[in-house]
Design a protein around this motif. Structure first.
Motif, PDB file in Angstrom:
ATOM      1  N   ARG A 127       0.841  -1.200   0.000  1.00  0.00           N
ATOM      2  CA  ARG A 127       0.000   0.000   0.000  1.00  0.00           C
ATOM      3  C   ARG A 127       0.874   1.248   0.000  1.00  0.00           C
ATOM      4  NH1 ARG A 127      -2.263   3.957   2.918  1.00  0.00           N
ATOM      5  NH2 ARG A 127      -4.468   4.368   2.585  1.00  0.00           N
ATOM      6  N   CYS A 128       0.788   2.004  -1.082  1.00  0.00           N
ATOM      7  CA  CYS A 128       1.554   3.250  -1.182  1.00  0.00           C
ATOM      8  C   CYS A 128       1.095   4.202  -0.085  1.00  0.00           C
ATOM      9  CB  CYS A 128       1.343   3.884  -2.554  1.00  0.00           C
ATOM     10  SG  CYS A 128       2.220   5.454  -2.750  1.00  0.00           S
ATOM     11  N   THR A 129       2.051   4.801   0.592  1.00  0.00           N
ATOM     12  CA  THR A 129       1.724   5.674   1.723  1.00  0.00           C
ATOM     13  C   THR A 129       1.265   7.062   1.274  1.00  0.00           C
ATOM     14  OG1 THR A 129       4.047   6.259   1.881  1.00  0.00           O
ATOM     15  CG2 THR A 129       3.254   4.491   3.317  1.00  0.00           C
ATOM     16  N   HIS A 130       1.255   7.304  -0.042  1.00  0.00           N
ATOM     17  CA  HIS A 130       0.726   8.583  -0.522  1.00  0.00           C
ATOM     18  C   HIS A 130      -0.797   8.551  -0.493  1.00  0.00           C
ATOM     19  CE1 HIS A 130      -0.102  11.463  -4.053  1.00  0.00           C
ATOM     20  NE2 HIS A 130      -0.016  12.155  -2.930  1.00  0.00           N
ATOM     21  N   GLN A 131      -1.402   7.781  -1.408  1.00  0.00           N
ATOM     22  CA  GLN A 131      -2.875   7.736  -1.419  1.00  0.00           C
ATOM     23  C   GLN A 131      -3.412   6.322  -1.552  1.00  0.00           C
ATOM     24  OE1 GLN A 131      -4.338  10.562  -4.307  1.00  0.00           O
ATOM     25  NE2 GLN A 131      -3.619  12.301  -3.122  1.00  0.00           N
ATOM     26  N   GLY A 132      -2.568   5.329  -1.295  1.00  0.00           N
ATOM     27  CA  GLY A 132      -3.092   3.972  -1.164  1.00  0.00           C
ATOM     28  C   GLY A 132      -3.123   3.116  -2.407  1.00  0.00           C
ATOM     29  N   CYS A 133      -2.495   3.519  -3.513  1.00  0.00           N
ATOM     30  CA  CYS A 133      -2.406   2.613  -4.661  1.00  0.00           C
ATOM     31  C   CYS A 133      -1.460   1.460  -4.322  1.00  0.00           C
ATOM     32  CB  CYS A 133      -1.869   3.356  -5.887  1.00  0.00           C
ATOM     33  SG  CYS A 133      -3.023   4.569  -6.542  1.00  0.00           S
ATOM     34  N   ILE A 134      -1.450   0.447  -5.150  1.00  0.00           N
ATOM     35  CA  ILE A 134      -0.594  -0.712  -4.910  1.00  0.00           C
ATOM     36  C   ILE A 134       0.707  -0.548  -5.702  1.00  0.00           C
ATOM     37  CG2 ILE A 134      -0.388  -3.206  -5.225  1.00  0.00           C
ATOM     38  CD1 ILE A 134      -3.406  -3.383  -4.733  1.00  0.00           C
ATOM     39  N   ASP A 145       9.510  11.262  -3.682  1.00  0.00           N
ATOM     40  CA  ASP A 145       8.255  11.694  -3.062  1.00  0.00           C
ATOM     41  C   ASP A 145       7.559  12.673  -4.002  1.00  0.00           C
ATOM     42  OD1 ASP A 145       6.298  12.923  -1.512  1.00  0.00           O
ATOM     43  OD2 ASP A 145       7.543  13.018   0.283  1.00  0.00           O
ATOM     44  N   PRO A 146       6.379  12.315  -4.508  1.00  0.00           N
ATOM     45  CA  PRO A 146       5.709  13.189  -5.486  1.00  0.00           C
ATOM     46  C   PRO A 146       4.963  14.354  -4.851  1.00  0.00           C
ATOM     47  CG  PRO A 146       4.330  11.300  -5.079  1.00  0.00           C
ATOM     48  CD  PRO A 146       5.578  11.122  -4.229  1.00  0.00           C
ATOM     49  N   THR A 147       4.903  14.390  -3.520  1.00  0.00           N
ATOM     50  CA  THR A 147       4.113  15.450  -2.888  1.00  0.00           C
ATOM     51  C   THR A 147       4.946  16.723  -2.773  1.00  0.00           C
ATOM     52  OG1 THR A 147       4.798  14.850  -0.650  1.00  0.00           O
ATOM     53  CG2 THR A 147       2.861  13.733  -1.535  1.00  0.00           C
ATOM     54  N   ASP A 170       7.929   0.960  -7.466  1.00  0.00           N
ATOM     55  CA  ASP A 170       7.341   2.191  -8.005  1.00  0.00           C
ATOM     56  C   ASP A 170       5.821   2.166  -7.900  1.00  0.00           C
ATOM     57  OD1 ASP A 170       9.954   2.666  -8.632  1.00  0.00           O
ATOM     58  OD2 ASP A 170       9.708   2.369 -10.800  1.00  0.00           O
ATOM     59  N   CYS A 171       5.265   3.306  -7.543  1.00  0.00           N
ATOM     60  CA  CYS A 171       3.805   3.417  -7.501  1.00  0.00           C
ATOM     61  C   CYS A 171       3.313   3.923  -8.856  1.00  0.00           C
ATOM     62  CB  CYS A 171       3.379   4.375  -6.397  1.00  0.00           C
ATOM     63  SG  CYS A 171       1.581   4.491  -6.306  1.00  0.00           S
ATOM     64  N   PRO A 172       2.356   3.228  -9.454  1.00  0.00           N
ATOM     65  CA  PRO A 172       1.879   3.627 -10.784  1.00  0.00           C
ATOM     66  C   PRO A 172       0.995   4.871 -10.770  1.00  0.00           C
ATOM     67  CG  PRO A 172       0.599   1.771  -9.990  1.00  0.00           C
ATOM     68  CD  PRO A 172       1.682   2.028  -8.964  1.00  0.00           C
ATOM     69  N   CYS A 173       0.550   5.310  -9.595  1.00  0.00           N
ATOM     70  CA  CYS A 173      -0.430   6.411  -9.564  1.00  0.00           C
ATOM     71  C   CYS A 173       0.196   7.796  -9.711  1.00  0.00           C
ATOM     72  CB  CYS A 173      -1.262   6.322  -8.295  1.00  0.00           C
ATOM     73  SG  CYS A 173      -2.348   4.882  -8.328  1.00  0.00           S
ATOM     74  N   HIS A 174       1.169   8.131  -8.859  1.00  0.00           N
ATOM     75  CA  HIS A 174       1.733   9.484  -8.914  1.00  0.00           C
ATOM     76  C   HIS A 174       3.253   9.494  -8.873  1.00  0.00           C
ATOM     77  CE1 HIS A 174      -2.216   9.566  -6.764  1.00  0.00           C
ATOM     78  NE2 HIS A 174      -2.476  10.387  -7.762  1.00  0.00           N
ATOM     79  N   GLY A 175       3.870   8.323  -8.988  1.00  0.00           N
ATOM     80  CA  GLY A 175       5.316   8.287  -9.148  1.00  0.00           C
ATOM     81  C   GLY A 175       6.164   8.127  -7.903  1.00  0.00           C
ATOM     82  N   SER A 176       5.586   7.764  -6.777  1.00  0.00           N
ATOM     83  CA  SER A 176       6.430   7.492  -5.602  1.00  0.00           C
ATOM     84  C   SER A 176       7.360   6.325  -5.909  1.00  0.00           C
ATOM     85  CB  SER A 176       5.572   7.085  -4.396  1.00  0.00           C
ATOM     86  OG  SER A 176       4.842   8.164  -3.921  1.00  0.00           O
ATOM     87  N   LYS A 177       8.542   6.381  -5.330  1.00  0.00           N
ATOM     88  CA  LYS A 177       9.494   5.273  -5.455  1.00  0.00           C
ATOM     89  C   LYS A 177       9.993   4.931  -4.060  1.00  0.00           C
ATOM     90  CE  LYS A 177      11.166   6.603 -10.065  1.00  0.00           C
ATOM     91  NZ  LYS A 177      10.675   5.500 -10.860  1.00  0.00           N
TER      92      LYS A 177
HETATM   93  S1  FES Z   1      -0.770   6.764  -4.418  1.00  0.00           S
HETATM   94 FE1  FES Z   1       1.254   6.172  -4.794  1.00  0.00          FE
HETATM   95  S2  FES Z   1       2.192   7.953  -5.520  1.00  0.00           S
HETATM   96 FE2  FES Z   1       0.187   8.571  -5.102  1.00  0.00          FE
END
Ligand code: FES
Length: 154
Positions: A88-95, A125-127, A107-114
Protein backbone atom coordinates in the motif's frame (compact mmCIF):
# COMPACT_ATOMS: atom_id res chain seq x y z
CA UNK A 1 -45.39 14.17 34.32
CA UNK A 2 -47.36 11.49 36.12
CA UNK A 3 -45.91 8.52 37.94
CA UNK A 4 -46.32 6.18 34.94
CA UNK A 5 -44.45 8.61 32.59
CA UNK A 6 -41.73 9.06 35.15
CA UNK A 7 -41.23 5.28 35.47
CA UNK A 8 -41.28 4.75 31.68
CA UNK A 9 -38.67 7.45 31.08
CA UNK A 10 -36.56 6.11 33.94
CA UNK A 11 -36.59 2.64 32.36
CA UNK A 12 -35.61 4.08 28.96
CA UNK A 13 -32.66 5.98 30.46
CA UNK A 14 -31.59 2.93 32.44
CA UNK A 15 -31.81 0.81 29.27
CA UNK A 16 -29.68 3.23 27.27
CA UNK A 17 -27.19 3.46 30.11
CA UNK A 18 -26.81 -0.32 30.17
CA UNK A 19 -26.93 -0.78 26.41
CA UNK A 20 -23.90 1.44 25.67
CA UNK A 21 -21.37 -0.50 27.80
CA UNK A 22 -22.83 -3.83 26.63
CA UNK A 23 -22.60 -2.80 22.96
CA UNK A 24 -19.03 -1.57 23.33
CA UNK A 25 -18.11 -4.81 25.09
CA UNK A 26 -19.71 -6.83 22.29
CA UNK A 27 -17.98 -4.83 19.56
CA UNK A 28 -14.59 -5.33 21.23
CA UNK A 29 -15.33 -9.08 21.32
CA UNK A 30 -16.20 -9.00 17.61
CA UNK A 31 -12.86 -7.39 16.77
CA UNK A 32 -11.06 -10.09 18.70
CA UNK A 33 -12.96 -12.79 16.86
CA UNK A 34 -12.38 -11.41 13.38
CA UNK A 35 -8.63 -10.88 13.88
CA UNK A 36 -7.22 -13.36 16.39
CA UNK A 37 -3.52 -13.05 17.06
CA UNK A 38 -2.84 -16.36 15.31
CA UNK A 39 -4.22 -14.98 12.04
CA UNK A 40 -1.53 -12.31 11.96
CA UNK A 41 1.21 -14.81 11.33
CA UNK A 42 1.84 -15.90 7.76
CA UNK A 43 3.90 -19.04 7.19
CA UNK A 44 5.27 -19.82 3.75
CA UNK A 45 7.09 -22.93 2.70
CA UNK A 46 9.52 -21.58 0.13
CA UNK A 47 9.33 -24.72 -1.98
CA UNK A 48 5.84 -23.48 -2.95
CA UNK A 49 7.19 -20.06 -4.00
CA UNK A 50 9.94 -20.50 -6.60
CA UNK A 51 10.19 -16.70 -7.00
CA UNK A 52 11.82 -16.58 -3.57
CA UNK A 53 14.32 -19.40 -3.98
CA UNK A 54 17.04 -17.11 -5.38
CA UNK A 55 18.59 -14.06 -3.70
CA UNK A 56 16.99 -10.97 -5.27
CA UNK A 57 13.74 -12.78 -5.98
CA UNK A 58 10.50 -10.99 -5.18
CA UNK A 59 6.84 -11.84 -4.81
CA UNK A 60 3.65 -9.81 -4.39
CA UNK A 61 0.84 -11.84 -2.92
CA UNK A 62 -2.56 -11.36 -1.31
CA UNK A 63 -3.20 -13.28 1.88
CA UNK A 64 -6.99 -13.23 2.21
CA UNK A 65 -7.97 -10.09 4.09
CA UNK A 66 -4.75 -9.69 6.02
CA UNK A 67 -3.03 -6.32 5.66
CA UNK A 68 -6.49 -4.80 4.98
CA UNK A 69 -6.65 -6.75 1.73
CA UNK A 70 -3.48 -5.21 0.30
CA UNK A 71 -0.92 -7.64 -1.12
CA UNK A 72 2.32 -8.16 0.76
CA UNK A 73 5.65 -7.78 -1.01
CA UNK A 74 8.37 -10.25 -0.06
CA UNK A 75 11.95 -9.81 -1.25
CA UNK A 76 14.80 -12.22 -0.64
CA UNK A 77 17.76 -10.04 0.35
CA UNK A 78 20.25 -12.82 1.06
CA UNK A 79 20.30 -16.57 1.70
CA UNK A 80 18.87 -16.00 5.17
CA UNK A 81 17.31 -12.52 5.10
CA UNK A 82 13.91 -11.47 3.77
CA UNK A 83 12.08 -8.16 3.57
CA UNK A 84 8.29 -8.05 3.89
CA UNK A 85 6.44 -4.83 3.08
CA UNK A 86 2.90 -3.70 2.60
CA UNK A 87 2.23 -2.90 -1.05
CA UNK A 88 0.00 0.00 0.00
CA UNK A 89 1.55 3.25 -1.18
CA UNK A 90 1.72 5.67 1.72
CA UNK A 91 0.73 8.58 -0.52
CA UNK A 92 -2.88 7.74 -1.42
CA UNK A 93 -3.09 3.97 -1.16
CA UNK A 94 -2.41 2.61 -4.66
CA UNK A 95 -0.59 -0.71 -4.91
CA UNK A 96 3.12 -0.37 -5.66
CA UNK A 97 4.80 -2.54 -8.29
CA UNK A 98 7.51 -5.10 -7.70
CA UNK A 99 10.99 -4.02 -8.78
CA UNK A 100 11.60 -4.78 -12.45
CA UNK A 101 15.08 -6.11 -11.58
CA UNK A 102 16.71 -6.99 -8.23
CA UNK A 103 17.69 -3.91 -6.22
CA UNK A 104 15.54 -1.55 -8.30
CA UNK A 105 12.85 0.57 -6.64
CA UNK A 106 9.24 -0.31 -5.86
CA UNK A 107 7.34 2.19 -8.01
CA UNK A 108 3.81 3.42 -7.50
CA UNK A 109 1.88 3.63 -10.78
CA UNK A 110 -0.43 6.41 -9.56
CA UNK A 111 1.73 9.48 -8.91
CA UNK A 112 5.32 8.29 -9.15
CA UNK A 113 6.43 7.49 -5.60
CA UNK A 114 9.49 5.27 -5.46
CA UNK A 115 10.48 3.15 -2.47
CA UNK A 116 13.70 1.31 -1.71
CA UNK A 117 13.60 -2.45 -2.26
CA UNK A 118 16.16 -2.91 0.52
CA UNK A 119 14.08 -1.37 3.35
CA UNK A 120 10.92 0.32 1.98
CA UNK A 121 12.22 3.84 2.60
CA UNK A 122 11.11 6.72 0.38
CA UNK A 123 13.38 7.36 -2.61
CA UNK A 124 11.11 9.68 -4.57
CA UNK A 125 8.26 11.69 -3.06
CA UNK A 126 5.71 13.19 -5.49
CA UNK A 127 4.11 15.45 -2.89
CA UNK A 128 4.93 19.10 -2.44
CA UNK A 129 6.59 18.89 0.93
CA UNK A 130 3.89 16.71 2.54
CA UNK A 131 6.51 14.00 3.11
CA UNK A 132 5.12 10.53 2.57
CA UNK A 133 6.09 7.70 4.91
CA UNK A 134 8.10 4.57 4.11
CA UNK A 135 6.17 1.45 3.16
CA UNK A 136 4.96 -0.45 6.21
CA UNK A 137 7.46 -3.13 7.10
CA UNK A 138 6.75 -6.49 8.77
CA UNK A 139 9.12 -8.64 10.82
CA UNK A 140 10.26 -11.87 9.23
CA UNK A 141 11.87 -15.04 10.49
CA UNK A 142 13.37 -17.65 8.20
CA UNK A 143 14.27 -21.17 9.27
CA UNK A 144 16.70 -22.50 6.67
CA UNK A 145 16.48 -26.04 8.10
CA UNK A 146 12.89 -26.44 6.88
CA UNK A 147 12.56 -23.55 4.39
CA UNK A 148 9.73 -21.91 6.34
CA UNK A 149 9.43 -18.13 6.23
CA UNK A 150 7.28 -16.50 8.90
CA UNK A 151 5.89 -12.99 8.49
CA UNK A 152 4.43 -11.23 11.51
CA UNK A 153 1.73 -8.73 10.61
CA UNK A 154 0.94 -5.83 12.91
S1 FES B 1 -0.77 6.76 -4.42
FE1 FES B 1 1.25 6.17 -4.79
S2 FES B 1 2.19 7.95 -5.52
FE2 FES B 1 0.19 8.57 -5.10
Amino acid sequence: MDRRDFLNKGLVFAGVGLAIPILSLLSSCERTETMPVGDKLIELNLKDFPELLKVGGALKKNFDNLNSGYPIIIIRKSESEFLALSSRCTHQGCIVNLPVKPNETLDCPCHGSKFSSSDGSVIEDPTDGEKILPLQRFDTNFDSSNGILKIMLK
